[in-house]
Design a protein around this motif. Structure first.
Motif, PDB file in Angstrom:
ATOM      1  N   GLN A 140     -28.641 -39.377-109.791  1.00 58.92           N
ATOM      2  CA  GLN A 140     -28.211 -39.913-108.900  1.00 58.92           C
ATOM      3  C   GLN A 140     -26.852 -40.114-108.632  1.00 58.92           C
ATOM      4  N   TYR A 141     -26.033 -40.193-107.475  1.00 59.29           N
ATOM      5  CA  TYR A 141     -24.680 -40.472-107.430  1.00 59.29           C
ATOM      6  C   TYR A 141     -24.277 -41.345-106.311  1.00 59.29           C
ATOM      7  N   ASP A 142     -23.153 -41.952-106.076  1.00 58.59           N
ATOM      8  CA  ASP A 142     -22.882 -42.845-105.221  1.00 58.59           C
ATOM      9  C   ASP A 142     -21.190 -42.277-104.852  1.00 58.59           C
ATOM     10  N   LEU A 143     -21.109 -41.425-103.866  1.00 55.38           N
ATOM     11  CA  LEU A 143     -19.773 -40.841-103.623  1.00 55.38           C
ATOM     12  C   LEU A 143     -19.541 -41.407-102.235  1.00 55.38           C
ATOM     13  N   ASN A 144     -20.071 -42.692-101.696  1.00 50.16           N
ATOM     14  CA  ASN A 144     -19.928 -42.906-100.353  1.00 50.16           C
ATOM     15  C   ASN A 144     -18.274 -43.199-100.158  1.00 50.16           C
ATOM     16  N   GLY A 145     -17.661 -42.576 -99.188  1.00 49.29           N
ATOM     17  CA  GLY A 145     -16.403 -43.200 -98.589  1.00 49.29           C
ATOM     18  C   GLY A 145     -15.248 -41.781 -99.394  1.00 49.29           C
ATOM     19  N   LEU A 146     -16.067 -41.145-100.167  1.00 49.66           N
ATOM     20  CA  LEU A 146     -15.121 -40.054-100.765  1.00 49.66           C
ATOM     21  C   LEU A 146     -15.603 -38.621 -99.966  1.00 49.66           C
ATOM     22  N   MET A 147     -16.612 -38.371 -99.698  1.00 49.14           N
ATOM     23  CA  MET A 147     -16.906 -37.354 -98.785  1.00 49.14           C
ATOM     24  C   MET A 147     -18.127 -37.597 -98.143  1.00 49.14           C
ATOM     25  N   ALA A 188     -13.073 -25.548 -99.221  1.00 52.58           N
ATOM     26  CA  ALA A 188     -11.701 -26.162 -99.283  1.00 52.58           C
ATOM     27  C   ALA A 188     -11.397 -26.577 -98.066  1.00 52.58           C
ATOM     28  N   LYS A 189     -10.450 -27.791 -97.832  1.00 54.24           N
ATOM     29  CA  LYS A 189     -10.020 -28.187 -96.660  1.00 54.24           C
ATOM     30  C   LYS A 189      -8.538 -27.952 -96.728  1.00 54.24           C
ATOM     31  N   GLU A 190      -8.003 -28.062 -95.548  1.00 54.90           N
ATOM     32  CA  GLU A 190      -6.391 -27.905 -95.322  1.00 54.90           C
ATOM     33  C   GLU A 190      -5.913 -28.864 -96.149  1.00 54.90           C
ATOM     34  N   GLU A 191      -4.836 -28.305 -96.810  1.00 56.11           N
ATOM     35  CA  GLU A 191      -4.022 -29.558 -97.576  1.00 56.11           C
ATOM     36  C   GLU A 191      -3.626 -30.307 -96.750  1.00 56.11           C
ATOM     37  N   GLY A 192      -3.693 -31.730 -97.504  1.00 56.22           N
ATOM     38  CA  GLY A 192      -3.273 -32.909 -96.801  1.00 56.22           C
ATOM     39  C   GLY A 192      -3.860 -33.409 -95.612  1.00 56.22           C
ATOM     40  N   SER A 193      -5.150 -32.950 -95.493  1.00 56.81           N
ATOM     41  CA  SER A 193      -6.277 -33.411 -94.362  1.00 56.81           C
ATOM     42  C   SER A 193      -6.063 -35.062 -94.259  1.00 56.81           C
ATOM     43  N   THR A 194      -5.919 -35.729 -93.188  1.00 58.08           N
ATOM     44  CA  THR A 194      -6.218 -36.939 -92.940  1.00 58.08           C
ATOM     45  C   THR A 194      -7.510 -37.674 -93.150  1.00 58.08           C
ATOM     46  N   LEU A 195      -8.299 -36.624 -93.269  1.00 59.44           N
ATOM     47  CA  LEU A 195      -9.810 -37.026 -93.568  1.00 59.44           C
ATOM     48  C   LEU A 195     -10.081 -37.404 -95.171  1.00 59.44           C
ATOM     49  N   ASP A 196      -9.108 -36.986 -95.930  1.00 57.03           N
ATOM     50  CA  ASP A 196      -9.077 -37.564 -97.228  1.00 57.03           C
ATOM     51  C   ASP A 196      -8.958 -38.821 -97.414  1.00 57.03           C
ATOM     52  N   PRO A 197      -9.618 -39.207 -98.445  1.00 60.89           N
ATOM     53  CA  PRO A 197      -9.507 -40.747 -98.870  1.00 60.89           C
ATOM     54  C   PRO A 197      -7.912 -40.779 -99.515  1.00 60.89           C
ATOM     55  N   GLN A 198      -7.283 -41.955 -99.369  1.00 57.53           N
ATOM     56  CA  GLN A 198      -5.919 -42.135 -99.855  1.00 57.53           C
ATOM     57  C   GLN A 198      -6.175 -42.840-100.972  1.00 57.53           C
ATOM     58  N   SER A 249      -8.410 -48.031-105.765  1.00 57.21           N
ATOM     59  CA  SER A 249      -9.609 -48.623-105.374  1.00 57.21           C
ATOM     60  C   SER A 249     -10.632 -47.881-104.499  1.00 57.21           C
ATOM     61  N   VAL A 250     -10.411 -46.822-103.887  1.00 51.56           N
ATOM     62  CA  VAL A 250     -11.524 -46.073-103.138  1.00 51.56           C
ATOM     63  C   VAL A 250     -12.275 -45.440-104.026  1.00 51.56           C
ATOM     64  N   LEU A 251     -11.738 -45.203-105.437  1.00 45.78           N
ATOM     65  CA  LEU A 251     -12.853 -44.666-106.410  1.00 45.78           C
ATOM     66  C   LEU A 251     -13.661 -45.520-107.083  1.00 45.78           C
ATOM     67  N   GLU A 252     -13.367 -47.166-106.902  1.00 46.66           N
ATOM     68  CA  GLU A 252     -14.097 -48.002-107.723  1.00 46.66           C
ATOM     69  C   GLU A 252     -15.546 -47.875-107.337  1.00 46.66           C
ATOM     70  N   GLY A 253     -16.395 -48.059-108.606  1.00 51.24           N
ATOM     71  CA  GLY A 253     -17.817 -47.917-108.266  1.00 51.24           C
ATOM     72  C   GLY A 253     -18.600 -46.680-107.911  1.00 51.24           C
ATOM     73  N   LYS A 254     -17.860 -45.407-107.764  1.00 52.42           N
ATOM     74  CA  LYS A 254     -18.384 -44.312-107.283  1.00 52.42           C
ATOM     75  C   LYS A 254     -18.780 -43.561-108.718  1.00 52.42           C
ATOM     76  N   TYR A 255     -19.711 -42.917-108.907  1.00 55.15           N
ATOM     77  CA  TYR A 255     -20.541 -42.325-109.977  1.00 55.15           C
ATOM     78  C   TYR A 255     -21.430 -41.016-109.568  1.00 55.15           C
ATOM     79  N   GLY A 256     -21.404 -40.263-110.539  1.00 60.01           N
ATOM     80  CA  GLY A 256     -22.623 -39.426-110.583  1.00 60.01           C
ATOM     81  C   GLY A 256     -23.263 -39.443-112.073  1.00 60.01           C
ATOM     82  N   VAL A 257     -24.800 -39.365-112.235  1.00 59.91           N
ATOM     83  CA  VAL A 257     -25.156 -39.611-113.303  1.00 59.91           C
ATOM     84  C   VAL A 257     -26.454 -38.651-113.575  1.00 59.91           C
TER      85      VAL A 257
END
Length: 122
Positions: free
Chosen positions: A63-70, A78-88, A95-103
């Motif tokens: 399972q994984y939780d990558l919600n908000g990252l993709m 690959a996206k264009e470099e510096g896409s505004t859709l990428d998490p900052q 903090s955007v990476l908190e609690g995200k995982y894959g196992v």
């Protein structure tokens, strides 16, 4: 007496990759999503088509939780470099990476099937 059983455990914590460029982290989370999807979606179909023959070690958790990252349907292309859709995030605010995982937890392939790679990957 209880018997010790070897397991293969893979845990991906995106926060540990926060020192990497977004493109590197993005690639890692896409690999994680793809691997989990394989064990949850493709492997059952393979087993069904092979009359439920054991084709991999037993998988106990994938399972994984990558919600908000993709997005779930986001391409691995690959996206264009510096896409505004990428998490900052930056080194001071991940903090955007908190609690995200894959196992992934499964029987150890070597212990179960005496599997080993005979040749290098190409």
């Amino acid at each position: 007496t209880s018997e010790t059983k070897p397991y293969f455990v893979k845990y991906v914590d995106p926060k540990k990759y926060s020192n990497k460029a977004w493109a590197d982290l993005r690639r890692t989370i896409h690999y994680t999503r793809t691997e989990v999807r394989f064990y949850n979606e493709i492997l059952p179909l393979m087993k069904e088509n092979l009359n439920h023959e054991q084709v991999t070690p037993t998988v106990y958790l994938a399972q994984y939780d990558l919600n908000g990252l993709m997005d779930e349907d986001e391409s691995t292309e690959a996206k264009e470099e510096g896409s505004t859709l990428d998490p900052q995030y930056d080194e001071n605010d991940t903090s955007v990476l908190e609690g995200k995982y894959g196992v992934l937890v499964m029987d150890n392939a070597i212990a179960v099937n005496e599997c080993f790679q005979k040749s290098h990957l190409r």
